[in-house]
Motif scaffolding. Structure first.
Motif, PDB file in Angstrom:
ATOM      1  N   VAL A  34       0.850  -1.203  -0.111  1.00  0.00           N
ATOM      2  CA  VAL A  34       0.122   0.116  -0.141  1.00  0.00           C
ATOM      3  C   VAL A  34       0.932   1.272  -0.060  1.00  0.00           C
ATOM      4  O   VAL A  34       0.743   2.062  -0.632  1.00  0.00           O
ATOM      5  CB  VAL A  34      -1.140  -0.042   1.159  1.00  0.00           C
ATOM      6  N   ILE A  35       2.067   1.291   0.965  1.00  0.00           N
ATOM      7  CA  ILE A  35       2.682   2.424   1.013  1.00  0.00           C
ATOM      8  C   ILE A  35       4.131   2.241   0.416  1.00  0.00           C
ATOM      9  O   ILE A  35       4.715   3.389   0.564  1.00  0.00           O
ATOM     10  CB  ILE A  35       2.757   3.078   2.340  1.00  0.00           C
ATOM     11  N   GLY A  36       4.392   1.352  -0.105  1.00  0.00           N
ATOM     12  CA  GLY A  36       5.729   1.274  -1.031  1.00  0.00           C
ATOM     13  C   GLY A  36       6.272   2.349  -1.542  1.00  0.00           C
ATOM     14  O   GLY A  36       7.371   2.417  -1.931  1.00  0.00           O
ATOM     15  N   ASP A  37       5.361   2.939  -2.517  1.00  0.00           N
ATOM     16  CA  ASP A  37       5.580   3.832  -3.305  1.00  0.00           C
ATOM     17  C   ASP A  37       5.762   5.234  -2.843  1.00  0.00           C
ATOM     18  O   ASP A  37       5.991   6.261  -3.626  1.00  0.00           O
ATOM     19  CB  ASP A  37       4.733   3.888  -4.667  1.00  0.00           C
ATOM     20  N   TRP A  38       5.437   5.476  -1.737  1.00  0.00           N
ATOM     21  CA  TRP A  38       5.311   6.788  -0.880  1.00  0.00           C
ATOM     22  C   TRP A  38       6.657   7.043  -0.665  1.00  0.00           C
ATOM     23  O   TRP A  38       7.579   6.392  -0.616  1.00  0.00           O
ATOM     24  CB  TRP A  38       4.472   6.574   0.323  1.00  0.00           C
ATOM     25  N   PRO A  39       6.917   8.457  -0.582  1.00  0.00           N
ATOM     26  CA  PRO A  39       8.091   9.040   0.143  1.00  0.00           C
ATOM     27  C   PRO A  39       8.803   8.155   1.321  1.00  0.00           C
ATOM     28  O   PRO A  39       7.641   8.055   2.110  1.00  0.00           O
ATOM     29  CB  PRO A  39       7.942  10.546  -0.022  1.00  0.00           C
ATOM     30  N   THR A  40       9.950   8.304   1.428  1.00  0.00           N
ATOM     31  CA  THR A  40      10.393   7.850   2.595  1.00  0.00           C
ATOM     32  C   THR A  40       9.851   8.399   3.803  1.00  0.00           C
ATOM     33  O   THR A  40       9.486   7.981   4.925  1.00  0.00           O
ATOM     34  CB  THR A  40      12.091   7.763   2.599  1.00  0.00           C
ATOM     35  N   TRP A  41       9.933   9.804   3.964  1.00  0.00           N
ATOM     36  CA  TRP A  41       9.223  10.647   5.200  1.00  0.00           C
ATOM     37  C   TRP A  41       8.042  10.234   5.325  1.00  0.00           C
ATOM     38  O   TRP A  41       7.588  10.117   6.622  1.00  0.00           O
ATOM     39  CB  TRP A  41       9.369  12.000   5.024  1.00  0.00           C
ATOM     40  N   ALA A  42       6.945   9.915   4.403  1.00  0.00           N
ATOM     41  CA  ALA A  42       5.575   9.533   4.750  1.00  0.00           C
ATOM     42  C   ALA A  42       5.557   8.219   5.287  1.00  0.00           C
ATOM     43  O   ALA A  42       4.725   8.059   6.120  1.00  0.00           O
ATOM     44  CB  ALA A  42       4.843   9.631   3.395  1.00  0.00           C
ATOM     45  N   GLN A  43       6.309   7.274   4.777  1.00  0.00           N
ATOM     46  CA  GLN A  43       6.309   5.821   5.150  1.00  0.00           C
ATOM     47  C   GLN A  43       7.051   5.754   6.900  1.00  0.00           C
ATOM     48  O   GLN A  43       6.281   5.110   7.553  1.00  0.00           O
ATOM     49  CB  GLN A  43       7.286   4.774   4.382  1.00  0.00           C
ATOM     50  N   THR A  44       7.885   6.700   6.968  1.00  0.00           N
ATOM     51  CA  THR A  44       8.516   6.739   8.232  1.00  0.00           C
ATOM     52  C   THR A  44       7.277   7.343   9.230  1.00  0.00           C
ATOM     53  O   THR A  44       6.989   6.768  10.213  1.00  0.00           O
ATOM     54  CB  THR A  44       9.581   7.878   8.614  1.00  0.00           C
ATOM     55  N   VAL A  45       6.333   8.250   8.890  1.00  0.00           N
ATOM     56  CA  VAL A  45       5.409   8.738   9.543  1.00  0.00           C
ATOM     57  C   VAL A  45       4.420   7.679  10.094  1.00  0.00           C
ATOM     58  O   VAL A  45       3.876   7.661  11.006  1.00  0.00           O
ATOM     59  CB  VAL A  45       4.748  10.221   9.013  1.00  0.00           C
ATOM     60  N   VAL A  46       3.998   6.930   8.818  1.00  0.00           N
ATOM     61  CA  VAL A  46       3.078   5.831   9.077  1.00  0.00           C
ATOM     62  C   VAL A  46       3.604   5.006   9.962  1.00  0.00           C
ATOM     63  O   VAL A  46       2.698   4.406  10.900  1.00  0.00           O
ATOM     64  CB  VAL A  46       2.477   5.270   7.619  1.00  0.00           C
ATOM     65  N   TYR A  47       4.847   4.186   9.845  1.00  0.00           N
ATOM     66  CA  TYR A  47       5.245   3.666  10.733  1.00  0.00           C
ATOM     67  C   TYR A  47       5.589   3.901  12.281  1.00  0.00           C
ATOM     68  O   TYR A  47       5.364   2.966  13.001  1.00  0.00           O
ATOM     69  CB  TYR A  47       6.653   2.690  10.225  1.00  0.00           C
ATOM     70  N   LEU A  48       5.756   5.037  12.403  1.00  0.00           N
ATOM     71  CA  LEU A  48       5.756   5.661  13.566  1.00  0.00           C
ATOM     72  C   LEU A  48       4.512   5.753  14.407  1.00  0.00           C
ATOM     73  O   LEU A  48       4.489   5.335  15.610  1.00  0.00           O
ATOM     74  CB  LEU A  48       6.474   6.989  13.906  1.00  0.00           C
ATOM     75  N   VAL A  49       3.429   5.975  13.823  1.00  0.00           N
ATOM     76  CA  VAL A  49       1.916   6.211  14.223  1.00  0.00           C
ATOM     77  C   VAL A  49       1.447   4.987  14.536  1.00  0.00           C
ATOM     78  O   VAL A  49       1.075   4.288  15.611  1.00  0.00           O
ATOM     79  CB  VAL A  49       1.443   6.891  13.344  1.00  0.00           C
ATOM     80  N   LEU A  50       1.776   4.003  13.542  1.00  0.00           N
ATOM     81  CA  LEU A  50       1.271   2.386  13.941  1.00  0.00           C
ATOM     82  C   LEU A  50       2.188   1.703  14.853  1.00  0.00           C
ATOM     83  O   LEU A  50       1.760   0.934  15.927  1.00  0.00           O
ATOM     84  CB  LEU A  50       1.314   1.526  12.470  1.00  0.00           C
ATOM     85  N   GLY A  51       3.373   2.142  15.138  1.00  0.00           N
ATOM     86  CA  GLY A  51       4.144   1.615  16.100  1.00  0.00           C
ATOM     87  C   GLY A  51       3.839   2.109  17.561  1.00  0.00           C
ATOM     88  O   GLY A  51       4.102   1.584  18.571  1.00  0.00           O
ATOM     89  N   VAL A  52       3.079   3.270  17.524  1.00  0.00           N
ATOM     90  CA  VAL A  52       2.821   3.945  18.885  1.00  0.00           C
ATOM     91  C   VAL A  52       1.369   3.222  19.019  1.00  0.00           C
ATOM     92  O   VAL A  52       0.835   3.568  20.647  1.00  0.00           O
ATOM     93  CB  VAL A  52       2.853   5.379  19.034  1.00  0.00           C
ATOM     94  N   ILE A  53       0.468   3.060  18.366  1.00  0.00           N
ATOM     95  CA  ILE A  53      -0.972   2.828  18.543  1.00  0.00           C
ATOM     96  C   ILE A  53      -1.179   1.659  19.484  1.00  0.00           C
ATOM     97  O   ILE A  53      -2.131   1.779  19.943  1.00  0.00           O
ATOM     98  CB  ILE A  53      -1.520   2.671  17.109  1.00  0.00           C
ATOM     99  N   TRP A  54      -0.238   0.584  19.216  1.00  0.00           N
ATOM    100  CA  TRP A  54      -0.427  -0.365  20.264  1.00  0.00           C
ATOM    101  C   TRP A  54      -0.419  -0.193  21.722  1.00  0.00           C
ATOM    102  O   TRP A  54      -0.659  -1.025  22.473  1.00  0.00           O
ATOM    103  CB  TRP A  54       0.262  -1.442  19.823  1.00  0.00           C
ATOM    104  N   LEU A  55       0.028   0.877  21.941  1.00  0.00           N
ATOM    105  CA  LEU A  55       0.239   1.378  23.424  1.00  0.00           C
ATOM    106  C   LEU A  55      -1.085   1.789  23.941  1.00  0.00           C
ATOM    107  O   LEU A  55      -1.106   2.041  25.175  1.00  0.00           O
ATOM    108  CB  LEU A  55       1.313   2.380  23.534  1.00  0.00           C
TER     109      LEU A  55
END
Length: 75
Positions: A34-55
């Motif tokens: 889904v996000i593989g073609d996005w810019p690196t900074w946008a992928q980083t934001v997505v992964y950071l948000v999803l990495g914190v949501i489980w908390l």
């Protein structure tokens, strides 16, 4: 404080590990196409948000493991 040991803590830890494993596998399976073609900074934001949501549900889960109730004890 508890005076008797309870199985909630070891079972809760196992459940947490299983849930986080499933969460990680699902994200690693679904997100790259889904996000593989996005810019690196946008992928980083997505992964950071999803990495914190489980908390978010973790506080109530830890309260349950300690007390057996889903809400904090009233003082």
């Amino acid at each position: 404080m508890r005076e008797e040991p309870t199985l909630r803590i070891p079972l809760g830890i196992l459940a947490l590990l299983v849930a986080l494993g499933i969460y990680g596998i699902v994200l690693a399976t679904i997100l790259p196409p889904v996000i593989g073609d996005w810019p690196t900074w946008a992928q980083t934001v997505v992964y950071l948000v999803l990495g914190v949501i489980w908390l978010l549900p973790l506080r109530r889960f830890l309260i349950w493991m300690e007390t057996g109730r889903w809400s904090p004890p009233e003082e």
